[in-house]
Design an enzyme around this catalytic site. Structure first.
Site, PDB file in Angstrom:
ATOM      1  N   ASP A  22      23.180 -25.127  35.896  1.00  0.00           N
ATOM      2  CA  ASP A  22      21.926 -24.254  35.387  1.00  0.00           C
ATOM      3  C   ASP A  22      21.103 -24.077  34.075  1.00  0.00           C
ATOM      4  O   ASP A  22      22.273 -24.102  33.329  1.00  0.00           O
ATOM      5  CB  ASP A  22      23.397 -23.105  36.245  1.00  0.00           C
ATOM      6  CG  ASP A  22      22.535 -22.499  36.498  1.00  0.00           C
ATOM      7  OD1 ASP A  22      21.279 -22.035  36.786  1.00  0.00           O
ATOM      8  OD2 ASP A  22      23.326 -20.855  35.708  1.00  0.00           O
ATOM      9  N   MET A  23      20.057 -24.019  34.345  1.00  0.00           N
ATOM     10  CA  MET A  23      18.950 -23.970  33.267  1.00  0.00           C
ATOM     11  C   MET A  23      19.493 -22.283  32.718  1.00  0.00           C
ATOM     12  O   MET A  23      19.356 -21.868  33.425  1.00  0.00           O
ATOM     13  CB  MET A  23      17.890 -23.955  33.758  1.00  0.00           C
ATOM     14  CG  MET A  23      17.525 -25.776  34.606  1.00  0.00           C
ATOM     15  SD  MET A  23      18.152 -26.609  32.652  1.00  0.00           S
ATOM     16  CE  MET A  23      16.713 -26.516  31.899  1.00  0.00           C
ATOM     17  N   ASP A 133      15.704 -24.058  39.182  1.00  0.00           N
ATOM     18  CA  ASP A 133      16.550 -24.493  37.930  1.00  0.00           C
ATOM     19  C   ASP A 133      18.640 -24.507  37.527  1.00  0.00           C
ATOM     20  O   ASP A 133      19.120 -23.956  37.339  1.00  0.00           O
ATOM     21  CB  ASP A 133      16.717 -23.118  36.911  1.00  0.00           C
ATOM     22  CG  ASP A 133      17.160 -21.035  37.802  1.00  0.00           C
ATOM     23  OD1 ASP A 133      17.011 -21.784  39.037  1.00  0.00           O
ATOM     24  OD2 ASP A 133      16.971 -20.809  37.198  1.00  0.00           O
ATOM     25  N   GLU A 134      18.732 -25.381  39.224  1.00  0.00           N
ATOM     26  CA  GLU A 134      19.862 -25.290  39.249  1.00  0.00           C
ATOM     27  C   GLU A 134      19.681 -26.080  39.980  1.00  0.00           C
ATOM     28  O   GLU A 134      19.336 -26.734  41.191  1.00  0.00           O
ATOM     29  CB  GLU A 134      20.806 -24.212  39.323  1.00  0.00           C
ATOM     30  CG  GLU A 134      20.754 -23.304  41.127  1.00  0.00           C
ATOM     31  CD  GLU A 134      21.383 -22.197  41.553  1.00  0.00           C
ATOM     32  OE1 GLU A 134      22.605 -22.597  41.281  1.00  0.00           O
ATOM     33  OE2 GLU A 134      20.788 -21.542  42.150  1.00  0.00           O
TER      34      GLU A 134
END
Lengths: 387, 377
Positions: A22-23, A133-134
């Site tokens: 996860d960013m 983003d994940e």
């Protein structure tokens, strides 16, 4: 090689290692790459869109914002004031008026998203794409210790994007999603099934992905607030309150048991673009402005289609009136297309079939029934390895 | 006692020029942005790694003492390069955490890190399998056969190159799923079983600068790493894990027809007609009407570019269509006057080759594009 599961909806291989990557504060972090001087300040991304290729600009004081936009994301410094992703900007402004509001730059986010995913699959090729983003990665067959692999993933993502991410590695997707949150930002958490009672059970039940606010509230009313309390509950009672499927799932999830496999391909059946207006617009009085917005949506939708090398056979619109009532209409194109003009013409045809006597809050355009490019022209590049 | 030694600027610069490929600029491990310097008597060993590639080079120096230290790589490399040719003096005062480069009135100071945090580089077990390969042929084979590597970074095996070692040859293979490039270099490997090593293209691209011009190079490998040992330079790269496509299955066996085309004329005509191409329109049509080859690129909005050149071979008229990039990328790498295309029909894969390649074989297998409104459908 992994044994082939007989039921594709279950992956019960022993020794499964699933990573959730996860960013960290993804959009805000991408903004900080362009504007490192803003590091450490409370930043909120949202509001008016930034045009591709335009200069970053200086943003504005959140307290000066007037409109109905939402916070796409915010930095950890802004979160300290209580601002959250998805929160209305006016509400966020009340919490953190001195925070800086930056327009979203989706082109940059997409570039960074593609780069971090490419870096991750170079290490672990089996990936489930969970959004911009994940991702989930299957590390079961990837050589190396979990901690070493986690570090390699973090290094590769940092190298490819300049951004940090948090990684959780556990035997399944459910636990990994929780684990990646435990040490954010820039965290690496490795959990075994045996550690569920000590690490997961003390947490609030809402940490489990799939337990929404309503379910959490209902559980709370039953005196079940933590994961451990749900794990200790009588499964028959859970089924009684939540039904066979969800009740059973809740009990299993609270024990950290979850065997759904990674979904490695998800062919989009439709792609859509929509925008909520800064103020309500009237179809007649604001006709020119709405027309521009429609063209902009269709142009961006055409760009999405081009990037995915697909064409739309159907086009739909979504309208939300000032009273929040939402309507949709669809048409089928004579021939598949991704031409912005063709999309706009189709969207206009849809608009003729709805009432346009009230103000509108939102307009969306959807490209549906997607086909591979070239397919309709009878012109395509066959693969060498296809049967 | 201060540490001091002299080293040839040209030798140090050349070595650092290789090591820089393994320097990380944006990683969470700052030590990987450093070059490790390990001085032992008359030898200086330099190391760099980004955890995928790793280099270890040894160069002679004039000095004495033993010390291990890490110097920030990028600035150090740039500074060494900027010094005048000749002898470079390197000094590390005791307890100073600084390194000085000096020569001909120029001085440059660099911060140092203790070398302890630098990761151990992968080392080949002496019992690992190995093969000796002819350097000259290997370089040419890599140059040609890496043409079809996929640009899609989400497909790690296809964006790498396969080294397929058998008892009697080494094959260098790349494919992006639509085309396949295979170079086959004969050599007695002494291997009992065939071996498939999937090497990141980034690593393979460095081979020409790492390898000598002639002689043999020894490759060693284990399950995760490929090692290359040259005099004074050890190199290793992580291998890509995963299954490479069964490329042998698409190598066509029976190709009764063939045409021979002037390579340069073909290349120039494709460049001309390809001026119409864009990201979404890349298909070029080739109309073979003996003895003329008409090449036509039709863009739906921009119109047509067309060119004609002679060919020899198949006299019965036929038509092919290809992604123009797949042709130009091949022709840009091929040498020689002519290019040969062998095929069975207009829809199945055909093979491009060059008669000017003599010391190994090279095949470029390409799938034609299909058009519904032509006989090729």
């Amino acid at each position: 090689m992994a044994p082939k599961a007989t039921d594709p909806s279950i992956d019960s291989r022993p020794g499964r290692r699933i990573a959730h990557l996860d960013m960290d504060a993804f959009f805000a972090s991408v903004e900080l790459l362009e504007r490192p001087e803003l590091k450490g300040l409370p930043l909120v991304v949202g509001g008016p869109r930034r045009r591709p290729g335009s200069e970053p600009g200086h943003g504005m004081r959140l307290g000066d914002y007037r409109g109905r936009g939402v916070a796409t994301t915010c930095t950890y410094e802004a979160r300290a004031f209580g601002v959250r992703s998805g929160m209305g900007l006016m509400k966020a402004a009340a919490l953190a008026p001195e925070a800086l509001l930056l327009p979203a730059n989706f082109e940059a986010y997409r570039r960074s998203s593609a780069a971090f995913k490419a870096a991750a699959v170079a290490i672990a090729p089996v990936m489930e794409d969970r959004g911009i983003d994940e991702i989930f990665l299957d590390l079961t067959e990837v050589p190396g210790e979990s901690r070493e692999l986690g570090m390699r993933l973090k290094v590769a993502v940092r190298e490819a994007t300049g951004l940090t991410c948090s990684v959780g590695i556990t035997p399944n997707k459910l636990l990994s999603k929780i684990a990646s949150e435990l040490q954010k930002p820039d965290g690496l958490t490795i959990l075994s099934q045996d550690e569920v009672p000590t690490r997961i059970w003390p947490l609030a039940i809402s940490v489990i992905n799939g337990v929404g606010p309503k379910a959490a509230e209902k559980l709370r009313s039953l005196g079940l607030e933590t994961v451990g309390q749900v794990a200790a509950a009588n499964p028959a009672e859970l089924i009684g309150h939540f039904g066979q499927s969800y009740g059973r799932w809740l009990f299993e999830a609270a024990h950290g048991r979850h065997d759904s496999p990674l979904v490695t391909s998800r062919d989009p059946k439709s792609i859509s673009r929509e925008t909520t207006f800064e103020r309500d617009l009237h179809p007649k009085a604001d006709r020119e402005q709405l027309s521009k917005i429609l063209l902009d949506l269709c142009t961006r939708l055409a760009g999405d289609l081009a990037r995915q090398h697909v064409l739309a056979k159907g086009v739909g619109i979504k309208l939300r009136y000032e009273d929040f009532r939402t309507v949709t209409r669809d048409v089928t194109l004579v021939r598949p297309s991704r031409d912005p003009e063709a999309l706009r013409e189709a969207a206009r045809a849809c608009l003729k079939r709805v009432d346009l006597d009230r103000k509108l809050r939102l307009l969306g355009v959807k490209a549906g029934t997607l086909v591979e490019e070239g397919g309709f022209l009878g012109e395509f590049q066959p693969g060498l390895f296809e049967d | 006692m201060n540490l001091q030694f002299q080293v040839s600027k040209e030798r140090l610069d050349r070595t650092l020029g290789i090591l820089k490929h393994a320097l990380d600029r944006r990683v969470t491990l700052p030590i990987l942005q450093h070059v490790l310097m390990d001085l032992r008597g008359k030898e200086l060993t330099l190391k760099a790694t980004d955890m995928e590639l790793a280099f270890e080079a040894t160069i002679p120096v004039d000095g004495q003492g033993e010390k291990v230290l890490a110097v920030p790589g990028k600035k150090f490399i740039e500074t060494v390069r900027a010094f005048p040719e000749g002898v470079l003096s390197v000094e590390v005062p005791d307890h100073a955490h600084r390194l000085w480069l000096r020569a001909k009135g120029m001085n440059s100071e660099h911060n140092l890190q203790p070398g302890e945090g630098f990761p151990e580089l992968p080392k080949p077990n002496p019992e690992l399998p190995s093969v000796a390969l002819p350097v000259g042929k290997l370089k040419k084979a890599i140059h040609l056969a890496s043409v079809a590597v996929s640009k899609d970074a989400t497909k790690p095996t296809l964006s790498a190159v396969l080294l397929h070692l058998t008892k009697t040859n080494i094959r260098v293979v790349s494919t992006d799923g639509f085309r396949l490039a295979v170079a086959e270099v004969p050599c007695e490997t002494q291997l009992k079983d065939e071996v498939r090593l999937i090497v990141p293209k980034r690593a393979l691209d460095l081979f020409p600068s790492l390898l000598a011009e002639e002689g043999d190079v020894v490759l060693r490998w284990d399950a995760t790493t490929l090692f290359l040992d040259q005099p004074g330079l050890k190199f290793s790269t992580r291998l890509v894990s995963g299954a490479y496509p069964a490329y042998e299955k698409v190598l066509p066996a029976d190709l009764p027809k063939r045409v021979i085309i002037d390579r340069e004329g073909f290349q120039k005509t494709l460049r001309f007609v390809g001026l119409k191409k864009d990201d979404y329109n890349k298909n070029v049509r080739l109309f073979f009407e003996f003895p003329n080859l008409k090449i036509l690129f039709q863009h739906p909005d921009e119109g047509v570019n067309q060119g004609t050149l002679p060919f020899s071979g198949e006299e019965k008229s036929f038509e092919l269509a290809f992604n123009i990039d797949y042709l130009t990328e091949l022709l840009d790498r091929l040498q020689g006057e002519e290019v040969i295309y062998q095929f069975k029909d207009e829809v199945g894969q055909g093979v491009f080759s060059s008669p000017s390649i003599e010391d190994f074989t090279f095949r470029y297998i390409l799938m034609p594009v299909r058009f519904a409104n032509t006989a090729t459908a």
